[in-house]
Design a protein around this motif. Structure first.
Motif, short mmCIF file in Angstrom:
data_model
loop_
_atom_site.label_atom_id
_atom_site.label_comp_id
_atom_site.label_asym_id
_atom_site.label_seq_id
_atom_site.Cartn_x
_atom_site.Cartn_y
_atom_site.Cartn_z
N PRO A 147 1.00 -1.39 0.01
CA PRO A 147 -0.04 -0.12 0.06
C PRO A 147 0.78 1.35 -0.19
CG PRO A 147 -0.59 -1.50 1.84
CD PRO A 147 0.64 -2.07 1.28
N ARG A 179 0.65 5.04 1.20
CA ARG A 179 -0.02 6.16 1.79
C ARG A 179 0.63 7.25 2.18
NH1 ARG A 179 -4.65 5.16 1.55
NH2 ARG A 179 -4.89 6.89 3.10
N ARG A 180 -0.13 8.37 2.11
CA ARG A 180 0.85 9.74 2.71
C ARG A 180 1.09 9.60 4.07
NH1 ARG A 180 0.07 14.07 -0.11
NH2 ARG A 180 -1.32 14.01 -2.23
N TYR A 215 0.31 -3.22 7.58
CA TYR A 215 -0.88 -2.07 7.46
C TYR A 215 -2.22 -2.60 8.21
CZ TYR A 215 -4.11 1.07 5.18
OH TYR A 215 -5.36 2.16 5.12
N ASN A 229 -2.77 7.26 8.17
CA ASN A 229 -1.56 8.00 7.62
C ASN A 229 -0.51 7.76 8.61
OD1 ASN A 229 -2.80 9.12 5.53
ND2 ASN A 229 -3.21 10.91 6.57
N TYR A 284 -9.32 5.07 7.11
CA TYR A 284 -7.92 4.95 6.57
C TYR A 284 -6.84 5.58 7.46
CZ TYR A 284 -8.34 9.84 5.52
OH TYR A 284 -8.38 11.38 5.41
#
Length: 329
Positions: free
Chosen positions: A43, A45-46, A61, A121, A119
């Motif tokens: 994945p 992700r920011r 994750y 970060n 979600y």
């Protein structure tokens, strides 16, 4: 990835081109990006609070997400989609509220909606890379209602010590002397510890400010307010006469709330708060712009395909912040 290519790609990632063909984003780059997106084991992700992306394993994750969702005091496993029930119950309350007042009427919820989604970060600026979990409420039936309620209720929040921007913080400490002890207090997991309110809800910040404002009113009814005190949501700046006063204040917050607070003392008479670095001298507090250690130093490439006005606006924003945040030339 070369050092010269990274800022170009960051600039490209923020652009909505439609059918326009980029002279920088090549066919090869697009193929690599598409291939990376297809790899389910990685994945992308920011990172939290920095212009960077994090590549992690899918296993890690979901392990971290599972650890959060396993907390039954904050999450409940559902056996059916509750969207229609939520919409029905909310409309029932809206009808009752509208019937009871002539001042403010709330619009009924109409149309199709879905559940919010969770979600996360990565907090690369903190040790161990903890996660910042956010529950997006935008597709939920109560999102527009929450935005409306936020606007109605905001004027009633206890706001004596609440800061809304770095500019207000700078005004508060502008005439402060350099005496005493500087610390910052931080609430651990404020949003995840608030009942039925998550980071991502329009009411999240309002409930956080209300809870903290009420806590401050109780604390300072029994404890003398420090020489300088200001709070931005759950981040608190304190300038006290001595460390004993800081310890007493910390204990008061623990006693009058259900939250846990961490204390960070100034290092070498310097303490960051928001995007301001405060330095204590013998006479006064000196301020400059603060950037986190994880800041890449990248914003917008001058050779990118963004419009000239956008580049000019970006430069002006940096100049304005330097002029407002720095107390000396």
């Amino acid at each position: 990835m070369t050092d010269a290519l990274q800022p170009l790609l960051l600039a490209e990632a923020l652009m909505d081109r439609g059918s326009y063909l980029s002279g920088i984003y090549t066919k090869e780059m697009k193929e690599v990006a598409v291939d990376l997106k297809k790899r389910e084991e990685i994945p992308v992700r920011r990172a939290d609070k920095t212009a960077a992306f994090v590549l992690i394993s899918t296993l890690e994750y979901f392990e971290k997400l599972a650890a959060i969702l396993s907390n039954v005091s904050k999450f409940e496993r559902l056996t059916k989609n509750p969207t229609e029930e939520i919409k029905h119950n909310a409309n029932r309350v809206i009808t009752a509220v509208n019937a009871a007042t002539n001042a403010t009427h709330l619009p009924p919820i109409q149309g199709d909606y879905s559940l919010g989604y969770l979600y996360r970060n990565e907090k690369t600026h903190k040790e161990g890379n903890p996660i910042c979990q956010i529950i997006s409420q935008t597709p939920a039936p109560t999102y527009a209602l929450a935005k409306r309620l936020n606007k109605i209720l905001t004027p009633y929040i206890p706001s004596r010590y609440c800061l809304t921007s770095s500019v207000e913080f700078l005004e508060k400490i502008r005439d402060s002397s350099g005496a005493g002890t500087m610390v910052s207090l931080d609430v651990e997991s404020l949003f995840t510890n608030m009942y039925c309110v998550a980071m991502g809800s329009p009411l999240g910040v309002l409930f956080a400010n209300f809870y903290m404002g009420e806590t401050e009113e109780r604390v300072f009814s029994q404890h003398r307010c420090p020489r300088t005190y200001g709070r931005y949501i759950d981040d608190i700046f304190v300038q006290a006469d001595c460390e004993d006063e800081v310890e007493a204040l910390w204990q008061q917050f623990l006693q009058h709330s259900a939250l846990n607070f961490t204390v960070e003392y100034s290092s070498d008479d310097r303490l960051p708060f928001l995007d301001v670095l405060v330095t204590k001298t013998n006479q006064k507090l000196v301020t400059t712009v603060y950037t986190k250690a994880t800041n890449l130093g990248l914003c917008l490439n001058g050779d990118s395909e963004c419009p000239a006005w956008f580049k000019t606006t970006t430069v002006r924003a940096f100049v304005r912040r330097a002029l407002s945040h720095c107390s000396t030339w």
